[in-house]
Design a protein around this motif. Structure first.
Motif, PDB file in Angstrom:
ATOM      1  N   ALA A  51       0.823  -1.211   0.000  1.00  0.00           N
ATOM      2  CA  ALA A  51       0.000   0.000   0.000  1.00  0.00           C
ATOM      3  C   ALA A  51       0.857   1.262   0.000  1.00  0.00           C
ATOM      4  CB  ALA A  51      -0.922   0.007   1.220  1.00  0.00           C
ATOM      5  N   ASP A  52       2.176   1.096   0.091  1.00  0.00           N
ATOM      6  CA  ASP A  52       3.086   2.230   0.050  1.00  0.00           C
ATOM      7  C   ASP A  52       2.932   2.949  -1.298  1.00  0.00           C
ATOM      8  OD1 ASP A  52       5.510   3.822  -0.330  1.00  0.00           O
ATOM      9  OD2 ASP A  52       6.274   2.767   1.439  1.00  0.00           O
ATOM     10  N   PRO A  53       2.843   4.287  -1.296  1.00  0.00           N
ATOM     11  CA  PRO A  53       2.682   5.024  -2.563  1.00  0.00           C
ATOM     12  C   PRO A  53       3.764   4.726  -3.593  1.00  0.00           C
ATOM     13  CG  PRO A  53       2.298   6.468  -0.678  1.00  0.00           C
ATOM     14  CD  PRO A  53       2.801   5.167  -0.124  1.00  0.00           C
ATOM     15  N   MET A  54       4.933   4.221  -3.150  1.00  0.00           N
ATOM     16  CA  MET A  54       6.009   3.941  -4.103  1.00  0.00           C
ATOM     17  C   MET A  54       5.596   2.903  -5.139  1.00  0.00           C
ATOM     18  SD  MET A  54       8.678   1.419  -2.084  1.00  0.00           S
ATOM     19  CE  MET A  54       9.517   0.988  -3.595  1.00  0.00           C
ATOM     20  N   PHE A  55       4.602   2.048  -4.806  1.00  0.00           N
ATOM     21  CA  PHE A  55       4.185   1.011  -5.736  1.00  0.00           C
ATOM     22  C   PHE A  55       3.121   1.495  -6.723  1.00  0.00           C
ATOM     23  CE2 PHE A  55       5.790  -1.553  -2.129  1.00  0.00           C
ATOM     24  CZ  PHE A  55       6.706  -2.308  -2.821  1.00  0.00           C
ATOM     25  N   GLY A  56       2.679   2.739  -6.555  1.00  0.00           N
ATOM     26  CA  GLY A  56       1.730   3.305  -7.507  1.00  0.00           C
ATOM     27  C   GLY A  56       0.450   2.504  -7.608  1.00  0.00           C
ATOM     28  N   GLU A  57       0.098   2.133  -8.839  1.00  0.00           N
ATOM     29  CA  GLU A  57      -1.154   1.419  -9.090  1.00  0.00           C
ATOM     30  C   GLU A  57      -1.000  -0.097  -9.059  1.00  0.00           C
ATOM     31  OE1 GLU A  57      -3.993   3.000  -9.368  1.00  0.00           O
ATOM     32  OE2 GLU A  57      -2.923   4.899  -9.078  1.00  0.00           O
ATOM     33  N   PHE A  85      -1.721  -5.666  13.214  1.00  0.00           N
ATOM     34  CA  PHE A  85      -1.720  -4.234  13.450  1.00  0.00           C
ATOM     35  C   PHE A  85      -0.859  -3.529  12.419  1.00  0.00           C
ATOM     36  CE2 PHE A  85      -2.045  -6.299  17.665  1.00  0.00           C
ATOM     37  CZ  PHE A  85      -3.349  -5.950  17.944  1.00  0.00           C
ATOM     38  N   ALA A  86      -1.175  -2.258  12.201  1.00  0.00           N
ATOM     39  CA  ALA A  86      -0.391  -1.459  11.271  1.00  0.00           C
ATOM     40  C   ALA A  86       1.030  -1.310  11.793  1.00  0.00           C
ATOM     41  CB  ALA A  86      -1.030  -0.086  11.090  1.00  0.00           C
ATOM     42  N   ARG A  87       1.991  -1.537  10.921  1.00  0.00           N
ATOM     43  CA  ARG A  87       3.400  -1.396  11.303  1.00  0.00           C
ATOM     44  C   ARG A  87       3.786   0.075  11.380  1.00  0.00           C
ATOM     45  NH1 ARG A  87       6.649  -5.809  10.246  1.00  0.00           N
ATOM     46  NH2 ARG A  87       8.323  -4.519   9.446  1.00  0.00           N
ATOM     47  N   PHE A  88       3.081   0.932  10.659  1.00  0.00           N
ATOM     48  CA  PHE A  88       3.370   2.353  10.660  1.00  0.00           C
ATOM     49  C   PHE A  88       2.079   3.101  10.969  1.00  0.00           C
ATOM     50  CE2 PHE A  88       5.956   0.215   7.442  1.00  0.00           C
ATOM     51  CZ  PHE A  88       7.218   0.440   7.958  1.00  0.00           C
ATOM     52  N   CYS A 102      -6.222   2.689   7.150  1.00  0.00           N
ATOM     53  CA  CYS A 102      -7.066   3.160   6.046  1.00  0.00           C
ATOM     54  C   CYS A 102      -6.490   2.799   4.682  1.00  0.00           C
ATOM     55  CB  CYS A 102      -7.262   4.668   6.148  1.00  0.00           C
ATOM     56  SG  CYS A 102      -8.339   5.178   7.514  1.00  0.00           S
ATOM     57  N   ARG A 103      -5.170   2.777   4.552  1.00  0.00           N
ATOM     58  CA  ARG A 103      -4.563   2.557   3.242  1.00  0.00           C
ATOM     59  C   ARG A 103      -4.812   1.152   2.703  1.00  0.00           C
ATOM     60  NH1 ARG A 103      -1.762   6.320   0.916  1.00  0.00           N
ATOM     61  NH2 ARG A 103      -0.883   8.069   2.079  1.00  0.00           N
ATOM     62  N   ILE A 104      -5.059   0.180   3.576  1.00  0.00           N
ATOM     63  CA  ILE A 104      -5.311  -1.169   3.086  1.00  0.00           C
ATOM     64  C   ILE A 104      -6.706  -1.655   3.451  1.00  0.00           C
ATOM     65  CG2 ILE A 104      -2.878  -1.799   3.142  1.00  0.00           C
ATOM     66  CD1 ILE A 104      -3.392  -3.324   5.705  1.00  0.00           C
ATOM     67  N   CYS A 105      -7.530  -0.789   4.071  1.00  0.00           N
ATOM     68  CA  CYS A 105      -8.904  -1.171   4.414  1.00  0.00           C
ATOM     69  C   CYS A 105      -9.808  -0.964   3.201  1.00  0.00           C
ATOM     70  CB  CYS A 105      -9.408  -0.335   5.589  1.00  0.00           C
ATOM     71  SG  CYS A 105     -11.079  -0.785   6.116  1.00  0.00           S
ATOM     72  N   GLU A 106     -10.605  -1.952   2.888  1.00  0.00           N
ATOM     73  CA  GLU A 106     -11.423  -1.914   1.680  1.00  0.00           C
ATOM     74  C   GLU A 106     -12.850  -1.437   1.941  1.00  0.00           C
ATOM     75  OE1 GLU A 106     -11.229  -5.828   0.114  1.00  0.00           O
ATOM     76  OE2 GLU A 106      -9.100  -5.709  -0.409  1.00  0.00           O
ATOM     77  N   ARG A 107     -13.171  -1.051   3.166  1.00  0.00           N
ATOM     78  CA  ARG A 107     -14.532  -0.611   3.456  1.00  0.00           C
ATOM     79  C   ARG A 107     -14.842   0.670   2.688  1.00  0.00           C
ATOM     80  NH1 ARG A 107     -16.297  -3.865   7.395  1.00  0.00           N
ATOM     81  NH2 ARG A 107     -14.816  -4.634   8.965  1.00  0.00           N
ATOM     82  N   VAL A 108     -16.002   0.691   2.060  1.00  0.00           N
ATOM     83  CA  VAL A 108     -16.368   1.814   1.201  1.00  0.00           C
ATOM     84  C   VAL A 108     -17.008   2.950   1.989  1.00  0.00           C
ATOM     85  CG1 VAL A 108     -17.825   2.519  -0.732  1.00  0.00           C
ATOM     86  CG2 VAL A 108     -16.617   0.321  -0.811  1.00  0.00           C
ATOM     87  N   LEU A 130      -5.354   2.305  -1.327  1.00  0.00           N
ATOM     88  CA  LEU A 130      -4.531   2.378  -2.526  1.00  0.00           C
ATOM     89  C   LEU A 130      -4.868   1.301  -3.541  1.00  0.00           C
ATOM     90  CD1 LEU A 130      -1.035   3.309  -1.078  1.00  0.00           C
ATOM     91  CD2 LEU A 130      -2.731   4.773  -2.156  1.00  0.00           C
ATOM     92  N   GLU A 131      -5.586   0.261  -3.130  1.00  0.00           N
ATOM     93  CA  GLU A 131      -5.897  -0.835  -4.048  1.00  0.00           C
ATOM     94  C   GLU A 131      -7.227  -0.647  -4.752  1.00  0.00           C
ATOM     95  OE1 GLU A 131      -5.633  -4.503  -1.966  1.00  0.00           O
ATOM     96  OE2 GLU A 131      -3.478  -4.344  -1.596  1.00  0.00           O
ATOM     97  N   ARG A 132      -7.909   0.460  -4.502  1.00  0.00           N
ATOM     98  CA  ARG A 132      -9.217   0.686  -5.123  1.00  0.00           C
ATOM     99  C   ARG A 132      -9.203   1.987  -5.917  1.00  0.00           C
ATOM    100  NH1 ARG A 132     -13.341  -2.051  -2.298  1.00  0.00           N
ATOM    101  NH2 ARG A 132     -14.779  -1.151  -3.821  1.00  0.00           N
ATOM    102  N   PRO A 133      -9.793   2.000  -7.100  1.00  0.00           N
ATOM    103  CA  PRO A 133      -9.876   3.248  -7.865  1.00  0.00           C
ATOM    104  C   PRO A 133     -10.869   4.216  -7.231  1.00  0.00           C
ATOM    105  CG  PRO A 133     -11.063   1.492  -8.978  1.00  0.00           C
ATOM    106  CD  PRO A 133     -10.342   0.847  -7.832  1.00  0.00           C
ATOM    107  N   LEU A 134     -10.674   5.510  -7.522  1.00  0.00           N
ATOM    108  CA  LEU A 134     -11.522   6.556  -6.955  1.00  0.00           C
ATOM    109  C   LEU A 134     -12.274   7.287  -8.062  1.00  0.00           C
ATOM    110  CD1 LEU A 134      -9.054   8.175  -4.384  1.00  0.00           C
ATOM    111  CD2 LEU A 134     -10.654   6.288  -4.003  1.00  0.00           C
ATOM    112  N   ARG A 135     -13.403   7.844  -7.680  1.00  0.00           N
ATOM    113  CA  ARG A 135     -14.154   8.684  -8.599  1.00  0.00           C
ATOM    114  C   ARG A 135     -14.424   9.997  -7.877  1.00  0.00           C
ATOM    115  NH1 ARG A 135     -19.169   5.861 -10.884  1.00  0.00           N
ATOM    116  NH2 ARG A 135     -17.485   4.775 -12.007  1.00  0.00           N
TER     117      ARG A 135
END
Length: 466
Positions: A82-88, A341-344, A431-437, A447-452
Motif C-alpha cells: 500500500a506504500d505510494p512507491m508502488f503506484g497502481e 496491526f499497522a506497522r506504521f 485506512c490505506r489497506i482497508c477496503e470498506r467503502v 490504494l488498491e481501489r480506484p476513486l471517482r
C-alpha cells in the motif's frame, strides 16, 4: 467452521529431514503420490487423516502447523504494497497467500527490503527537515527498535527456552509470594542487595557494589518486575546470549535492545509462571483484575502475558494485545490471532481502545468485525501511570486485548453479549489497506481501489471508492 491448513513448506522440510522420497513419504502418510505433491505445493490443504499420520508416524508436533506466521506475513505484505512507491500495482490476495505459504523466505526478504526503503526515506525526510530549519541534533529514528519488534513478532511473542527457565525459577524459589521473598533470593543466590529511595531511577544496578537500586515510589508489581529483570541479566546471561546469537541481529544496538526485551520477557514469565498462570486464567475465565490480585501483577502485565500463552501442547486462548498512547500511536503490539496491526502509524479509530481514555478505570467491551469477515471480542482499558508527585507528568496509555468470538465463551467479559448476532463494529487495520467503502472515519483512500471524484457531489468523503 474449521480453517483449512496449507502446510506445504512444513511437509517438504519434514520429508527432507527424514531423507525420504516423495513416494516413500506418501506411503507412510497413506496418501497417493499426486495427493502429496499437491499438498507440498499448497494446492490442497492438509487433511485430518494426514495430520494424524504425521503425529503417529513421525511424532510431528501438529501445533506447528498453525498458519499464524503466514497470516502475519500476508498482512505485512499488503501494508507494504500500500506504500505510494508502488503506484497502481495491485497484487491479488491469493498471490500473497501463496507467497507466504510456499516461499516464506522470499516474503521476509521483500518485507526487509521495504522496511529498509522506509527507513531510508525517513532518514532523508528528517535530514531535509533539519537542513531547511537549520536545527541541531540528528532526530533519526532508532532503527534497531524495528528489528527487535519484528523478532518478537515472528516468534509469536513466545520464547520457549526462556519461558521454561522462568517457570523453573518460579517453582524452585517461589518468588511470587512476596517482594521480600524475591529480595531474599537475590541476596542469598547472587549476593546482590537492594536499596530503595525516591531519588533512584526505576532500576539501576551497580556491578562494583553489587547493589540494585529501585525507586520507592514504584508500585510493588513494578519493583518485583525489575528484580526479576535483573535476575535474568545476572543468572541467565548464557541463555540470553544463546537466544541473541540465533536471532542474528544486524547491529550491536539491536542486540542490546533485544537483551532488555528478553530480560523483560523472563521477568513477566517468572512473575506469571506459564502453567499456574494458564490454569488460573482458565479458572477465573480470564478476569484480568482477579488475575492481577492473585499474582500481584499490573493489568498491563497480565494482559500482555495472556497474549504469550502459545506453548506447543498447552496453548491458551489466542489473544491479541496492544498498547496505544493518547495520539493513537501503537507502542506495544502482538497478535496470536488473525488480527494484525499497522506497522506504521496508529490503529483504526473505530476500535474501542481509543475510547478507553474517556472512561478511566473501566473496561470497555466491543464486538468487532474486520474486512476479512473475522469477528472479535475486544476489551480496552486505560492504564495511566501517575508520576508520584503533584507536579510529575502522568503517563497515559490504553491497552487492548481480544480474541476471536469462537473463544469468547471462555472470557467473563463475554457475559451478557450476543457473540453470535452482534451488532459488530466494522474495524480495520489501517485506512490505506482497508477496503470498506462507507467508513465515516476514513482518513485516506485505499490504494488498491480506484476513486471517482465528482466536483458536483459531496458525501461522507470528497471522493467515491469504486
Amino acid at each position: 467452521m474449521m480453517r483449512k491448513v496449507y502446510a506445504g513448506v512444513a511437509l517438504r522440510e519434514l520429508r527432507m529431514n527424514k531423507a525420504l522420497t516423495q513416494k516413500e513419504f506418501a506411503a507412510r502418510l497413506g496418501v497417493s503420490l499426486s495427493y502429496l505433491n499437491q499438498m507440498e505445493n499448497n494446492h490442497r490443504p492438509v487433511s485430518a487423516a494426514v495430520i494424524l499420520a504425521l503425529a503417529s508416524e513421525f511424532q510431528f508436533d501438529i501445533g506447528t502447523l498453525d498458519v499464524g506466521e503466514a497470516d502475519r506475513m500476508v498482512a505485512d505484505m499488503r501494508e507494504a504494497l500500500a506504500d505510494p512507491m508502488f503506484g497502481e500495482v495491485t497484487v491479488p490476495l491469493a498471490d500473497l497467500s501463496l507467497t507466504a505459504s510456499n516461499a516464506p523466505a522470499l516474503a521476509r526478504a521483500f518485507l526487509a527490503l521495504h522496511r529498509q526503503h522506509r527507513e531510508t526515506q525517513d532518514r532523508l525526510g528528517t535530514l531535509d527537515e533539519q537542513l531547511s530549519t537549520e536545527r541541531g541534533g540528528t532526530g533519526l529514528a532508532p532503527l534497531p527498535w524495528e528489528e527487535v519488534r519484528d523478532f518478537f513478532h515472528y516468534c509469536d511473542n513466545y520464547i520457549d527456552p526462556l519461558d521454561r527457565a522462568a517457570e523453573r525459577f518460579a517453582e524452585h524459589t517461589a518468588p511470587g509470594t512476596s517482594l521480600a521473598a524475591m529480595r531474599d533470593w537475590l541476596d542469598d543466590a547472587l549476593g546482590v542487595s537492594i536499596t530503595l529511595s525516591a531519588a533512584h531511577p526505576v532500576r539501576r544496578y551497580d556491578p562494583q557494589t553489587r547493589t540494585l537500586a529501585l525507586n520507592t515510589m514504584s508500585d510493588p508489581a513494578t519493583q518485583r518486575f525489575q528484580i526479576a529483570h535483573q535476575i535474568a541479566i545476572l543468572a541467565h546471561a548464557d541463555l540470553l546470549d544463546a537466544t541473541l546469537d540465533l536471532a542474528r541481529f544486524r547491529s550491536d544496538e539491536a542486540r542490546q535492545i533485544a537483551r532488555i526485551g528478553l530480560a523483560n520477557y523472563f521477568a513477566g514469565a517468572a512473575l506469571l509462571p506459564y502453567g499456574s498462570f494458564l490454569r488460573a486464567a482458565q479458572e477465573v475465565r480470564h478476569d484480568l483484575e482477579l488475575l492481577s490480585h492473585r499474582f500481584g501483577a499490573s493489568l498491563e502485565q497480565v494482559a500482555h502475558r495472556l497474549s504469550t500463552l502459545q506453548r506447543s501442547g498447552a496453548k491458551g486462548v489466542p489473544f491479541f494485545f496492544v498498547r496505544v498512547d493518547q495520539a493513537g500511536t501503537i507502542t506495544k503490539r502482538h497478535s496470536a490471532t488473525r488480527l494484525q496491526f499497522a506497522r506504521f502509524g496508529g490503529a483504526c479509530p473505530l476500535w474501542n481502545v481509543h475510547q478507553a481514555f474517556e472512561t478511566p478505570g473501566r473496561f470497555l467491551r466491543q464486538l468487532a468485525e474486520t474486512p476479512d469477515g473475522v469477528r472479535y471480542l475486544c476489551l480496552a482499558r486505560d492504564v495511566s501511570k501517575p508520576g508520584g508527585s503533584f507536579d510529575a507528568p502522568v503517563r497515559r496509555y490504553a491497552i487492548g486485548l481480544g480474541c476471536e468470538v469462537s473463544h469468547a465463551g471462555q472470557l467473563t467479559y463475554a457475559d451478557g453479549l450476543d457473540a453470535e448476532a452482534g451488532p459488530f463494529e466494522p474495524i480495520g487495520v489501517s485506512c490505506r489497506i482497508c477496503e470498506r467503502v462507507g467508513c465515516h472515519q476514513r482518513s485516506v483512500p485505499p490504494l488498491e481501489r480506484p476513486l471517482r471524484v465528482d466536483p458536483n457531489e459531496r458525501g461522507l468523503l470528497p471522493y467515491r471508492i469504486v
